[in-house]
Design a protein around this motif. Structure first.
Motif: not given
Lengths: 411, 239
Positions: B64, B69, B89, B93-94, B96-97, B102, B104, B121, B124-127, B169
């Motif tokens: 992590h 993370i 943070e 996030d950006r 890591r994206r 990742l 699991f 998916l 859709t988190f970013g611009a 993904r």
């Protein structure tokens, strides 16, 4: 950032709850909306029904009953007032028009109301849609909802009630009380007024008097209908409708006829006091619907909070995949806001629908047509609820904002 | 295996360097408990590393940290010239994206979404949002992972298929670093073997750094370096 794919997935995951939650809210909101809309419609329609009844004069008694009987044809036996008053009033310079209203008979459940041709045409405001107004004794003008045909003849029966139930032509209750030898011929039909008068059969007051053996109110048999009534004794009438010339005249007339065994009322005035009572009842009902709204909102919110707790790991995964905290906040907020707003919107439609249904029942029972009106207050009420719901929806959203991703992933 | 379009334009992975990294958790007013202590760790660009050790030793905590993370209580984590521990943070996030893929142990797909929507998916988190190029790439990736129909819902997939979607993904944005937490532990041996191969091949083809937390001896044997963690301490390295 596009939270909608995730919002859709989350709502799908709710399965039947995604339908049950808005429905639950809708039912609660509909109560408040429906009660408010119903009361408003009742008030508007009943006020409109009293439009042509500026001032009503009757023998001293219950003001409310006088108004209910003359305006809404809630036929109760009223004490009679002296018919000679009609002549006095028609000569009064403050009076523009005057008409008697006399009840006593019924045909197939429709009340026969004796009055003048002028009032039958609502002081010239309405004309017959079929045929014409009555012009001589023995002619009848029917309201829009009376199930008789033009040219049909009928014999009235002595009764007062029965305004709401249309009996069969040969119903025992009517045949037993039928006036023998008295017949009317239907000569015209009035347009729909949206009031209980749509069920009335209007005839010359002279005929009503004569049916009951009181003469026709005139010195000669073939006198023209309406005042002056020049008989030696003019028969009594239950109510007199007066159209005053000016507002000041209306008040003067009211005070003149508030004494000496008569009473004079503005129907609007009586309605206001009735509305106050209805309004108090509405306030109690609306307050209780607010309480139920509040309880439902709290219950839904607790449900959403539990749900968000159960989805800790799901959201932690999104964070691990790079979703910013504000993305999760938006997803959770949107979900809650969509559920609450859908419920509130549905509630508005349900409430209006319920009010429309109840209105139909009221119209069937009383003949008073409650025109549906989509009130701005209802919309504002619901918009306010949606606003409140959106604020409340922030609570679960904010709680996910500081989600400890690493811990939640391992839980 | 055919290459995936768009992978040429990516910049090469940078080395990961950890120095004096410590993670401490404070338990209900007691003294801070040290859960991870890494005096120094150098992971060269393109390295393929296994992290092993008993449960609760700190493997996932380290993973992590590498993914940005969590943040260490002390110390420095650098990716090339980028100081991860110093980023906010949202910046992590950006990062890591865009740079991390990742995978699991429990796949963590969104069961209500289709294979394709699951793979797309993270966009859709970013611009940037979903584009046609990425949609084509997602379809190509799902085919390469052995998933012929990308419109099936994730809920109906077998465990092996779910992990294939999760890997697609992770690979969608062609990340420079692939981090996997027990990627084969929930799968039967044969499926685990196949998915291990897919993961190793994807990393080799891209030149991505691969760090795998695993107990799977077969998978460990196929990685270049093995680091063992016990009670929060990075003990030995076996080349």
């Amino acid at each position: 950032m596009n939270p909608f794919p995730m919002v859709r997935a989350d709502l799908k995951a709710l399965r039947w709850l995604a339908f049950a939650i808005p429905l639950l809210i809708a039912v609660a909101v509909a109560m408040g909306v429906g009660i408010g809309a119903q009361e408003r419609m009742l008030r508007q329609s009943s006020a409109r029904a009293a439009d042509d009844f500026d001032l009503v004069i009757g023998a001293a008694g219950s003001q409310t009953q006088l108004v209910l009987t003359t305006v809404y044809l809630d036929l109760e036996a009223l004490p009679l007032t002296d018919g000679a008053l009609l002549n006095t009033l028609s000569k009064d310079p403050r009076v523009a028009a005057v008409a008697p209203i006399a009840f006593g008979d019924v045909v197939r459940g429709f009340p026969v109301v004796g009055t003048t041709p002028a009032f039958a045409g609502r002081w010239g405001r309405v004309a017959a849609t079929e045929g014409r107004l009555f012009e001589k004794e023995g002619e009848a003008l029917i309201g829009a909802d009376v199930s008789l045909k033009i040219g049909e003849t009928f014999a009235p029966s002595h009764a007062t009630g029965g305004a709401t139930h249309a009996f069969q032509a040969d119903a025992e209750e009517e045949t037993r009380h039928r006036h023998e030898g008295v017949t009317y011929t239907v000569v015209g039909r009035l347009p729909r007024l949206g009031t209980p008068w749509d069920r009335a059969i209007l005839v010359p007051v002279e005929s009503v008097w004569e049916t009951h053996g009181l003469g026709n109110g005139h010195a000669q048999d073939d006198a023209e209908l309406g005042p002056p009534f020049d008989a030696k004794t003019v028969p009594g009438v239950p109510a007199i409708v007066v159209k005053p010339k000016r507002v000041a005249d209306a008040y003067a007339l009211r005070s003149s006829y508030r004494q000496g065994g008569t009473m004079a009322v503005f129907p609007a005035e009586v309605l206001v006091s009735l509305y106050k009572t209805v309004g108090d009842v509405r306030d109690v009902l609306v307050a209780s619907s607010w309480i139920s709204n509040g309880l439902i909102f709290v219950a839904v919110l607790l449900l959403l909070l539990t749900l968000t707790g159960l989805r800790r790991r799901r959201y932690a995964v999104l964070r691990a995949l790079g979703a910013p905290a504000v993305y999760i906040l938006t997803v959770v907020w949107l979900e809650a806001a969509i559920l609450l707003a859908t419920g509130c919107g549905l509630g508005l439609i349900f409430g209006w629908g319920a009010a429309a249904l109840v209105s139909r029942a009221i119209e069937a029972e009383t003949g008073l047509r409650l025109a549906f009106s989509a009130g701005l207050t209802d919309v504002l009420f619901v918009v306010g609820l949606i606003g409140l719901g959106s604020l409340l929806a922030l609570i679960p959203a904010v709680l996910t904002y500081r989600l400890p991703v690493s811990d939640a992933l391992r839980s | 295996m055919r290459p995936i379009a768009g992978s040429e334009c990516r910049k090469a992975a940078a080395p990961l360097v950890l120095r004096d990294v410590r993670v401490e958790v404070r338990q209900d007013g007691g003294a801070p408990l040290r859960v991870l202590d890494v005096p120094a760790l150098h992971i060269p660009s393109g390295a393929r590393i296994a992290l092993t050790g008993p449960s609760g030793a700190g493997k996932t905590t380290l993973l992590h940290l590498l993914a940005g993370i969590g943040r260490p209580s002390h110390g420095m984590i650098r990716w090339g010239n980028l100081d991860l521990a110093g980023l906010t943070e949202s910046a992590r996030d950006r990062w890591r994206r865009q740079e991390i893929g990742l995978v699991f142990q429990d796949f963590h797909l969104i069961p209500e979404l289709s294979i394709l929507d699951n793979i797309l998916l993270p966009l859709t988190f970013g611009a940037a949002g979903r584009t046609r190029e990425f949609a084509q790439r997602a379809i190509a990736l799902s085919e390469r992972m052995g998933l012929p129909n990308p419109h099936r819902r994730a809920a109906v997939l077998s465990r092996g298929e779910q992990q294939r979607v999760a890997m697609a993904r992770a690979l969608l944005q062609d990340p420079a670093i692939l981090l996997a937490d027990e990627p084969t532990a929930s799968l039967d041996a044969a499926t685990g073997e196949t998915l291990g191969t897919l993961l190793l091949d994807a990393a080799r083809e891209r030149g991505a750094t691969l760090v795998v937390v695993t107990h799977d001896p077969h998978l460990i044997s196929r990685l270049d370096t093995v680091h063992r963690i016990e009670s929060g301490h990075l003990l030995e390295t076996r080349p």
